[in-house]
Design an enzyme around this catalytic site. Structure first.
Site, PDB file in Angstrom:
ATOM      1  N   LYS A  84      58.585  54.105  40.888  1.00 27.30           N
ATOM      2  CA  LYS A  84      59.845  54.321  41.605  1.00 27.30           C
ATOM      3  C   LYS A  84      59.470  53.190  42.955  1.00 27.30           C
ATOM      4  O   LYS A  84      58.643  53.130  43.153  1.00 27.30           O
ATOM      5  CB  LYS A  84      60.015  55.724  42.192  1.00 27.30           C
ATOM      6  CG  LYS A  84      61.306  55.937  43.034  1.00 27.30           C
ATOM      7  CD  LYS A  84      61.322  57.528  43.571  1.00 27.30           C
ATOM      8  CE  LYS A  84      62.322  57.865  44.042  1.00 27.30           C
ATOM      9  NZ  LYS A  84      62.228  59.378  44.310  1.00 27.30           N
ATOM     10  N   SER A 159      66.382  61.712  42.917  1.00 23.70           N
ATOM     11  CA  SER A 159      66.444  60.311  43.495  1.00 23.70           C
ATOM     12  C   SER A 159      65.746  59.539  42.639  1.00 23.70           C
ATOM     13  O   SER A 159      66.130  58.377  42.544  1.00 23.70           O
ATOM     14  CB  SER A 159      66.081  60.325  44.864  1.00 23.70           C
ATOM     15  OG  SER A 159      64.710  60.515  44.895  1.00 23.70           O
ATOM     16  N   SER A 183      63.602  65.586  43.328  1.00 19.38           N
ATOM     17  CA  SER A 183      63.734  64.079  42.841  1.00 19.38           C
ATOM     18  C   SER A 183      63.002  63.594  41.674  1.00 19.38           C
ATOM     19  O   SER A 183      63.378  62.903  41.108  1.00 19.38           O
ATOM     20  CB  SER A 183      63.607  63.258  43.908  1.00 19.38           C
ATOM     21  OG  SER A 183      64.611  63.238  44.817  1.00 19.38           O
TER      22      SER A 183
END
Lengths: 504, 99, 482
Positions: A84, A159, A183
């Protein structure tokens, strides 16, 4: 599109590492094929912000040299991983999907990055996320959304949507995200893969760009429980650079996976059933039945306090975020919008550099901490946090692990929830109690929803009881119906035409 | 029903150093009010005698030894700076002293 | 202070701790390095970096608490949120409602006691230099920031509003400085910013028991600034009250060049620090082991050192109040020569002589003097007391002894100060008497003025090797025998 995986056919983390370690495949060939796949398929999905082709190939060649020299290349030898883009990589842009950090190149590596390299994994790229990890759909990225590989009209969740979609699309077998209020788990559920949030303090946060420090945890995405476990083991363990890192040895979790659930006490949390789609509550109930059939002692448990989790979370997380994001002021790094004096420069830089959702959360958090409101909002949310922790403690007197729905719905259409922030916030309903308590929790693909999209089931456990959680998760995986999990078989072009079902 | 006025929003935006247009302030006033309504359900809970939880884990006294470790060179430190002068970060003039 | 009013002062002293590294990272804590060369992701506040608390800093902070008689308590770090370019994270990690040290006191040399409300740990900020015509913040075109100091450990010591004059404020800061240095917590160098003082000043009519509105005066970088700013600020506030105007509670900046304080109030800014517990750090709960480790290595506190000196020189209580001895005592304590004096007295030296030589001559080269052996210092002083060396000779020997070490008698011999033996002195006197019969008769008749002449001749003949006191005594003896 060619079959995924290493020459020789391995597509799993375990399989690739085994093939590379035994010289059935080279790390270079694995990485080359991975890069080709990303290049062929990521145009439409937009999982990646940065593909680190040069660095990845160099790492792979170095690994091959290590192996040729007869040295141990590490347990994840040659496994391509995606990170990420809020995990710092020395020399490679780490943007957090924000204009304010668009071109920021960290001068240091996050601890997890060091550990992955030490384990022989090869970082191939940085993935899309909601700006600063604030969101549940990856639509809050300043650089465009990621699409769900199962259906390109749908969001991958967020996310950590880029990491989830990259694994679900078979671009990489392992990826990492961060979970502040679901997330990792929510996008795992939306993408039909396994997503695991470890115990708070189980994985170092050093180098993870902070959203809400007392809630953030890094964790893995993979297609199977075993691969997710391998991914966790590679990065878990004490780090002296993180004061909140737990100083104790990591359990040999792989042993738990085959342990079965005989005698395991499993509690199905009653509270969320009324708030989620029937397919989601149904999946949780079916999961409970499956574990009972496999020998677990299953019961229902009422934990009313979990319903206070979401409002408490939406005070605590923005409050911490408002402080964590203060440093983006245009002085030391990142965007600067110039002005005649420092304060105006700060105001303009931050006004222009942050997207709407980030600004909204900074505003909520600043308000909740400000004079006259602290006790009513932040103080009260922290006391409610205590209530949630105590409620879990009570539940765990009777149960080893808990089950709950993961999400209120299956993956929704892009744009469906962007008009009203509160609608989007509700996506985190079932996820946030574990973050507030600091407990491990994971999403395991277990069903298909009304639109034929995957639906995950959430397994929760007390702090540091990942072993019990993984036993239940492995049993669920074994009992899951076919076609509920990734990787999805994708046509290379035209991208956007997602497959009509699961990969296996 | 919570209500955060546009003026309050403007004050909070200054505290948070966010330059916002009047339209944005108005929209935020509504959104923050709606969120506070949602939070209202926990504001009403009786939490008297309940201690706050700032940390999920009961850890204490995490300390490091006072031993130097290599850091960044000045060049590395300044590499990302929007403006540099004389080995230092350059910023527009500062109005008012440190609070 | 204008008649009819009393000044009330509380002081906040920021003390940089003498650690090797910064409070939350492994960067060097030292003064004077090239800009931005002692930084890392943590103290630059780079995204993703995390603080880890320095054990030594905690020990020194606790040691300060112990020296100030504080309660040492479980404590929590908070974030103090405000935007300022020299703060890398735009929040400062500090302690707020749960500081590590509370409720102590500092005893001043004059016997007064100032309460210590708290002494808490926090991190320092970077340093801004204002570029432009004046070099000051007003009118600067831009500013340049160096973060070498960002994250340096500080202890902020907050006094109770117990101070009643600029002089007492000065005495408080100098005594606190001695305590911090004695504790080994700080080098005490105000000129390098190791100690920085803010003063909360208010005034009230004599006899009033309530406090007036206070102003916080910043930028007090020397004792002189401290005294001048408090005097200026008291007068300013009294003038306002006399004119029937209200005093505004605000922060004011002391301008060294004008000797005035100026408001820093900025109309559009309302400070609201939004303190909340620092989630990246865990609570600090000093246990027995930490308290013991903190206490190890602390030196004697100035109050105790002062008591030992008074004892060593055997001064009476009345003398305590008198200036001369007290000044010498403060000097040797500040120069850390008190141990030398006390030990020399124990080794047989005269107390007052030891104190005087330490406070005057040894003080010229304190660093070397600190490594002077008490035994040889005492031996030198005994040579002086016994008359073997004159005061002038003794001082000369002390200079050499301090610089080079060695045996005082040998140095005296090397310098030709070897006390002339009685026989040699008698011989010299005989010679001078023979050469100046007239003067000698007048001396015997009681002409006091001629005594100096004779003494001078004898000393000259001895080439300075005779002890004047001894010669005088011998001359007097001859006269009484005549």
């Amino acid at each position: 599109m060619s079959e995924r995986g290493a020459p020789g056919g391995a597509t799993s983390v375990r399989g690739i590492a085994a093939a590379v370690r035994s010289r059935e495949a080279t790390a270079s060939s694995v990485v080359e094929e991975t890069l080709e796949r990303i290049s062929a398929m990521d145009g439409e999905l937009h999982c990646f912000h940065t593909v680190m082709a040069k660095e990845a190939l160099a790492s792979a060649r170095a690994l091959d040299a290590t192996i040729a020299a007869g040295r141990d290349p590490g347990p994840l030898a040659g496994v391509p991983v995606a990170l990420k883009d809020n995990i710092c990589t020395k020399g490679t842009t780490t943007s957090c999907s924000s204009k304010i950090l668009e071109n920021w190149v960290p001068p240091y590596d996050a601890t997890v990055v060091e550990r992955l390299r030490d384990a022989g994994a090869v970082v191939v790229g940085k993935t899309n996320l909601d700006e600063f990890a604030m969101g549940s759909s990856t639509e809050n990225s300043a650089f465009g959304p990621t699409r769900n590989p199962w259906d390109a009209s749908r969001v991958p969740g967020g996310s950590s949507g880029g990491s989830a979609a990259a694994v679900a699309a078979g671009l990489v077998p392992l990826a990492y995200g961060s979970d502040t209020g679901g997330s990792i788990r929510q996008p795992a559920s939306f993408c039909g893969i396994v997503g695991l949030k470890p115990t708070y303090g189980g994985v170092s946060r050093y180098g993870l760009v902070a959203f809400a420090s007392s809630l953030d945890q890094i964790g893995p995405f993979a297609c199977t429980v075993e691969d997710a476990t391998l991914g966790l083991l590679a990065v878990a363990g004490h780090d002296p650079r993180d004061s909140t890192s737990i100083d104790r040895e990591v359990e040999p979790l792989l042993d738990s996976l085959g342990g079965g659930v005989g005698g395991l006490r499993v509690g199905l949390i009653e509270e969320f059933a009324a708030d989620v789609a029937p397919s989601c509550s149904g999946a949780a109930r079916a999961a409970a039945d499956a574990l009972a059939a496999a020998g677990a002692k299953v019961g229902e448990v009422s934990i009313p306090e979990v319903r206070h989790g979401l409002p408490a979370y939406y005070v605590i997380a923005p409050a911490e975020a408002s402080s964590n994001l203060a440093r983006y002021d245009g002085v030391r790094y990142g965007l600067r919008v110039d002005a005649g004096d420092a304060r105006t420069m700060n105001l303009r830089t931050r006004g222009a550099g942050f997207g709407a959702e980030v600004r909204r959360r900074i505003m909520i958090g600043t308000y909740a901490l400000s004079a006259g409101y602290y006790d009513a909002y932040y103080g009260q949310a922290q006391r409610v946090r205590t209530l949630v922790v105590r409620a879990f403690e009570r539940a765990y007197e009777d149960f080893d692990v808990l089950l709950a729905p993961m999400t209120p719905s299956e993956a929704f259409e892009l744009g469906a929830k962007t008009a009203n922030p509160l609608d989007m916030y509700v996506s985190d309903l079932c996820a946030v109690p574990s973050n507030l308590a600091g407990h491990p929790a994971m999403s395991v693909p277990f069903a298909l929803g009304e639109s034929g999209l995957p639906v995950g089931v959430q397994v929760l456990a007390p702090a540091l009881r990942e072993a019990a959680m993984l036993r239940a998760a492995a049993a669920l995986e074994a009992a899951a119906p076919p076609g509920v999990r990734g990787p999805v078989k994708l046509a290379a072009a035209p991208a956007g035409a997602a497959s009509d079902g699961g990969g296996e | 029903m919570s209500r955060i006025s546009v003026e309050e929003v403007r004050h909070v935006a200054l505290l948070a150093r966010l330059e916002l247009s009047d339209d944005e302030l108005a929209v935020l006033s509504g959104e923050l009010s709606a969120l506070l309504d949602h939070v209202e359900q926990i504001r009403r809970l009786d939490t008297s005698g309940v201690p706050p939880t700032a940390h999920p884990l009961p850890m204490r006294n995490v300390l490091r030894e006072d031993e130097p470790r290599p850091g960044l060179s000045a060049a590395e430190a300044l590499a990302a700076a929007p403006a540099v002068e004389d080995g230092r970060y350059s910023v527009p003039s500062i109005l008012g002293d440190e609070p | 202070m204008p008649d009819g009013y009393e000044t009330v002062v509380g002081l906040e002293v920021h003390c940089e701790l003498s650690t090797r590294t910064k409070l939350f990272c492994g960067c060097e804590n030292s003064f004077g390095a090239a800009p931005n060369s002692q930084v890392c992701p943590v103290c630059l506040g780079l995204p993703g970096s995390l603080p880890v608390l320095n054990r030594r800093a905690v020990e020194l902070a606790i040691r300060i608490g112990q020296a100030l008689g504080c309660e040492i308590r479980p404590s929590v770090f908070h974030r103090k949120n405000y935007f300022y370019p020299d703060m890398p994270k735009d929040y400062q990690i500090s302690q707020y409602d749960l500081p590590v040290n509370v409720n102590g006191h500092l005893d001043l040399p004059d016997g007064s006691v100032v309460g210590i409300e708290r002494a808490h740990i926090e991190e320092d900020t970077g340093k801004s230099t204002h570029i432009g015509a004046t070099g000051r913040i007003k009118g600067a075109s831009h500013s340049l920031v160096d973060y070498n100091r960002a994250g340096v450990p500080l202890v902020e010591i907050v006094s109770a509003p117990d101070i009643r004059s600029a002089a007492q404020a000065r005495s408080y800061v100098s005594e606190l400085r001695r305590v911090l240095v004695a504790a080994g917590a700080s080098d005490g160098r105000m000129e390098e910013g190791s100690l920085r003082v803010d003063a909360n000043v208010s005034v009230r009519p004599d006899g009033s028991t309530t406090f007036g509105t206070r102003c916080e005066v910043k930028n007090l970088n020397s004792f002189r600034s401290l005294v001048r700013s408090i005097e200026y600020e008291s007068k300013r506030q009294v003038a306002l009250l006399e004119a029937g105007e209200a005093i505004l509670q605000e922060t004011r900046h002391f301008d060294e060049s004008s000797g005035e304080t100026h408001s820093l109030r900025s109309k559009e800014e309302a400070y609201d620090y939004r303190y909340f517990p620092e989630p990246d750090l865990v609570p600090l709960e000093p246990d027995e082991a930490l308290l013991r480790a903190a206490a190890v290595g602390a030196g004697l506190m100035p109050g105790e050192r002062r008591r030992l000196l008074w004892e060593a020189i055997g001064a009476s209580l009345e003398e305590h109040a008198s200036g001369a001895l007290a000044d010498q005592i403060e000097t040797v304590i500040d120069l850390e020569l008190d141990r030398l004096v006390v030990d020399a007295v124990a080794a047989g030296a005269d107390g007052r002589l030891a104190l005087a030589r330490a406070a005057n001559e040894a003080a010229a080269n304190p660093e070397s003097a600190r490594s002077l052996g008490a035994g040889s210092f005492a031996a030198l002083l005994q040579l002086e007391s016994s008359g073997s060396l004159s005061a002038t000779q003794s001082k000369a020997v002390l200079t050499v002894l301090t610089e080079e070490g060695g045996d005082p008698s040998e140095i005296a011999a090397r310098l030709g100060f070897e006390g002339l033996g009685d026989a040699e002195i008698e011989e010299l006197i005989d010679g001078v008497v023979a050469a100046h019969p007239e003067e000698w008769s007048r001396y015997l008749e009681g002409d006091g003025k001629v005594a100096g002449f004779l003494l001078g001749r004898i000393m000259r003949e001895s080439k300075g090797r005779a002890n004047g006191k001894v010669v005088s005594t011998k001359l007097a003896e001859r006269r009484s025998r005549a």
